[in-house]
Design an enzyme around this catalytic site. Sequence first.
Site, PDB file in Angstrom:
ATOM      1  N   SER A 105       0.732  -1.066   0.095  1.00 52.07           N
ATOM      2  CA  SER A 105      -0.027   0.024   0.044  1.00 52.07           C
ATOM      3  C   SER A 105       0.872   1.174  -0.150  1.00 52.07           C
ATOM      4  CB  SER A 105      -0.911  -0.005   1.176  1.00 52.07           C
ATOM      5  OG  SER A 105      -0.194   0.304   2.409  1.00 52.07           O
ATOM      6  N   LYS A 106       0.423   2.330  -0.329  1.00 52.62           N
ATOM      7  CA  LYS A 106       1.030   3.610  -0.218  1.00 52.62           C
ATOM      8  C   LYS A 106       1.434   3.808   1.117  1.00 52.62           C
ATOM      9  CE  LYS A 106      -0.390   8.481  -1.093  1.00 52.62           C
ATOM     10  NZ  LYS A 106       0.774   8.756   0.001  1.00 52.62           N
TER      11      LYS A 106
END
Length: 518
Positions: free
Chosen positions: A261-262
């Site tokens: 994920s970011k």
Amino acid sequence: MERKVRVRFAPSPTGPLHIGGVRTALYNYLFAKQHGGDLIFRIEDTDSNRFVPGAEEYIIESFKWLGIKFDEGVSFGGDHGPYRQSERREIYKTYVRQLLDNGRAYIAFDTPEELDAKRAETENFQYDATTRLQMRNSLTMTAEEVEARIAAGEQYVVRFRIEPGEDVHVDDLIRGDVVINSSILDDKVLYKSADELPTYHLANIVDDHLMEVTHVIRGEEWLPSAPLHVLLYRAFGWEDTMPRFAHLPLLLKPVGNGKLSKRDGDKLGFPVFPLEWHDPASGNVSRGYRESGYLPEAVCNFLALLGWNPGGDKELMTLDEMVQLFDLAHCSKNGAKFDYVKGFWFNREYLLRHPVEDWVPEFDRILRAEGIECSAEREATVISLMKDKVIEYAQPDGSVKKRNISFVADLWPLCRFFFEAPTAYDEKTVKKAWRENSRELMTALMDVLRGIDDFSVEGQEQVVHAWIEANGYKMGDVMNAWRLCLVGEGKGPGMYDISAFIGKEETLRRMESALKAL
Ligand code: GLU
């Protein structure tokens, strides 16, 4: 007849392209080029609620930077267009009509509230063969009633009529034969009258067919949709030209479990987007590979090996080499941990393939931002002296790791002293390097240096070494104290490299300041 290989990358313009999407596009590119085929760029923008302005342009610019070239599609042209789904409404309507006419789809009037009520009433409610006859649709109404409702402007959707109890086979080039029983599928919505647009599933299948796509290579997250897609191909009578599927493994967190994920990137210090992204709604800026100093070749090479490897231990490959070696059969079924540290390594390797002159423009930008002006030649000298050094970088838990210089920007914190005199002297180094006789040694060394006309590395070395030897000094005593004077701490390249770079005057000035301060 063998069909020409045609593959597509079909993002939805819902925001910046995630690095997993970049890998998907890259694999499609490698596969297309290897087979002398075409790579199509299609924009799947039928979900207007999720449309984000600027996303399409961002995606196009990303591939331009990465060197991944498309043969046709949005902004590239071609004779299978238009390639933006929002411009293909009329085409989809024809195909929706076809499914309605041959009884493979039906019209449903159930409102969102009615569906919610049904879900509340029946546990695990699914709109399918077991429930569709309890609902408000063209299967439970007369044709006249359906027509009257539509004529009166009532909104409806078109649902795919899935026959239960059938094993649906998805022949996947990476996963083999994936079998799913049709009873677990629901009657998916294919079209909505409200916006006169098809849903992803219908548009995707119709376009793959019309664009003569032969292979669908996409992320694992689409595997659950694949049985439905197989059934849609069959419902249209297109099974002979159904594309082969290949569902790529997920990119996983570098540490721990789950999807990359970011947040992982923000925490550990690596981008998850190819280019910097300015979110138009929030104004937030997310870092990009390009702006973080990665070379596009390094990013492609690094990504290619997350989920595929050519066998053996070959790691460094140009795009063309990867085109030769790529093989879907050698893609992993299992998720690939996003080894961002390996990304640093790749970037260093590709940086080193460039002469230092190529590093200069970025280095110059960094220096200018620090208010330093310097000639390209001198900058190249500093880069040559420092590019094999090691830097420390902080981990989220506060611990410190070391790595080789992997970005041009890594150089700056290591090489300030070439451009700026020390303003303080590192305590530890002082303790170690500044001895009883240091003052005397440095004063004498200043005299020696004053007398040197050729202040090049070689010119100084000869004279200073001879002086050290003649006086029976210890090399370390002289050099460590001298380094402290010029650098302020115990780091840097050879002393003569530093003194030659900053020149005689500045060398003497720094020594004088040190003698005052220490
Ligand atoms: N529009 C889908 C996406 O955003 C395409 C999935 C597919 O390749 O079929 O990834």
